[in-house]
Design an enzyme around this catalytic site. Sequence first.
Site, PDB file in Angstrom:
ATOM      1  CE  LYS A 119      -7.693 -10.259  -2.412  1.00 35.45           C
ATOM      2  NZ  LYS A 119      -8.998  -9.778  -1.883  1.00 35.45           N
ATOM      3  CD  GLN A 161     -13.511   0.153   0.207  1.00 35.35           C
ATOM      4  OE1 GLN A 161     -14.445   0.668   0.818  1.00 35.35           O
ATOM      5  NE2 GLN A 161     -13.655  -0.934  -0.525  1.00 35.35           N
ATOM      6  CB  SER A 207     -15.810   1.326   3.614  1.00 35.22           C
ATOM      7  OG  SER A 207     -14.473   1.746   3.382  1.00 35.22           O
ATOM      8  N   GLY A 208     -14.000  -1.486   3.740  1.00 40.41           N
ATOM      9  CA  GLY A 208     -13.398  -2.577   2.985  1.00 40.41           C
ATOM     10  C   GLY A 208     -14.129  -3.891   3.175  1.00 40.41           C
ATOM     11  NE  ARG A 245      -9.493  -7.486  -8.142  1.00 37.82           N
ATOM     12  CZ  ARG A 245      -9.882  -7.260  -6.886  1.00 37.82           C
ATOM     13  NH1 ARG A 245      -9.218  -7.827  -5.877  1.00 37.82           N
ATOM     14  NH2 ARG A 245     -10.908  -6.477  -6.653  1.00 37.82           N
ATOM     15  CD  GLN A 284      -6.470  -2.429   3.558  1.00 39.61           C
ATOM     16  OE1 GLN A 284      -5.365  -2.926   3.343  1.00 39.61           O
ATOM     17  NE2 GLN A 284      -7.580  -2.979   3.099  1.00 39.61           N
ATOM     18  CG  HIS A 332      -8.635   1.482   2.353  1.00 36.12           C
ATOM     19  ND1 HIS A 332      -9.605   1.381   3.323  1.00 36.12           N
ATOM     20  CD2 HIS A 332      -8.793   0.400   1.529  1.00 36.12           C
ATOM     21  CE1 HIS A 332     -10.324   0.283   3.104  1.00 36.12           C
ATOM     22  NE2 HIS A 332      -9.859  -0.316   2.021  1.00 36.12           N
ATOM     23  NE  ARG A 343     -10.902  -4.285   7.694  1.00 36.70           N
ATOM     24  CZ  ARG A 343     -11.034  -4.314   6.377  1.00 36.70           C
ATOM     25  NH1 ARG A 343     -11.028  -3.179   5.684  1.00 36.70           N
ATOM     26  NH2 ARG A 343     -11.158  -5.455   5.735  1.00 36.70           N
ATOM     27  CB  CYS A 392     -10.085  -0.867  -2.431  1.00 40.02           C
ATOM     28  SG  CYS A 392      -9.963  -1.987  -1.019  1.00 40.02           S
TER      29      CYS A 392
END
Length: 289
Positions: free
Chosen positions: A156, A260, A101-102, A43, A98, A186, A179, A71
Site C-alpha cells: 500500500k 494514526q 490503533s492500526g 484508492r 505501527q 505510527h 506492529r 495511515c
Amino acid sequence: VAAARECDVIFLAVSGDFALEHAEAISAGDDGAVVIDNSSAFRYKPNIPLVVPEINGECTKGNKLIANPNCTTAIGLMAIWPLHQLFGLKKIIMSTYQAASGAGQPGMDELTEGTKQELIEGKKAPNKIFAYPLPFNVIPQIDKFQENGYTKEEMKVTWESRKICGLAEDFPISCSAIRIPTIRAHSEVIIVETEKPVDIEAAKAALAAAPGVKLVDDPETLSYPMPLTATGQYDVEVGRVRKSLVFGDNGLEFFVSGDQLLRGAALNAVLVAEEMQKNGALEQAAVKV
C-alpha cells in the site's frame, strides 16, 4: 442513500464492501454529495483522486468521490514531499513501527488487556486480533502476505505514494511494516536517495516550513519524534535528520512519528474537505436540485 445525498459532504469510515456498494450512488450526479472514503475501496482506481491535501489537493477539483490514503502512507509523505520538492527523490526505503490503533479499537483493547494479564495476572496474553500476542513483542507482519514476499500493508505504501506524489509506476519504494506494542501514533524510519546533493540545514528548514510538519530535531537536548509526544497532535513530528551513510551526498535518513487516528485517518479526511472548500471544488460540487 437518498438521505446521504442531501448532505454536502459525507465521510465514510466503513468497510470497503460498504463503500463499493454505496459511495458512487451517494456521489453520482450534479445533486449528489461529495464523498470522502477512508477505506481502501477506491484508492487504486485511476479516475478516483487519492489525496493528502498538502501534496495534491488540487486534484479534488471536478471530483465528488475522494479516497483517503492508508495511515502509514499519509504520515510518511508529510515528511517525504517537501524533501522531494527540494532535492528530487530517486528511491525511498521505509521501515514502519505501527501502533495497535492500526487494528482499530479491538487492537488497542487486546494490547491493553493483554499487558494487564502478563504483568498483573501472570497469564499469557491472548491474540485474537494480531497473529501473535503483542505485549512485549514486535510482529513483522501487517496484513496478508503477497506473492512477492511483501505484505499488503507494505505494498500500500508503494502503490499509494506513487499515485499521490505523481511518481512513475516503477518508481522504487520499499517498505517493511512492523506492529509494535504502543497504543497510538505510527513511527517510520525513512531513507531516501536524492537527485541533487543534500544540504542538511536546507532539509531541516524545508521540513520546519512544511504545513502539517513539526521539526523535532535537537540531539543535544535529546529532542526527537516519539509516539509519546506525537499522540494527539495534528502535526507529524520529524527528526533525526542526517546524511545517509549508504547514499552519501545524495541521501537522507530521518525518523517520523504521527498520530494514526488523526493525520493517518480522520484529520486527513477533514483537511481534504477544507481544501475542497478553499479551492472551490466543494462549491462546484454543491449543486442541489
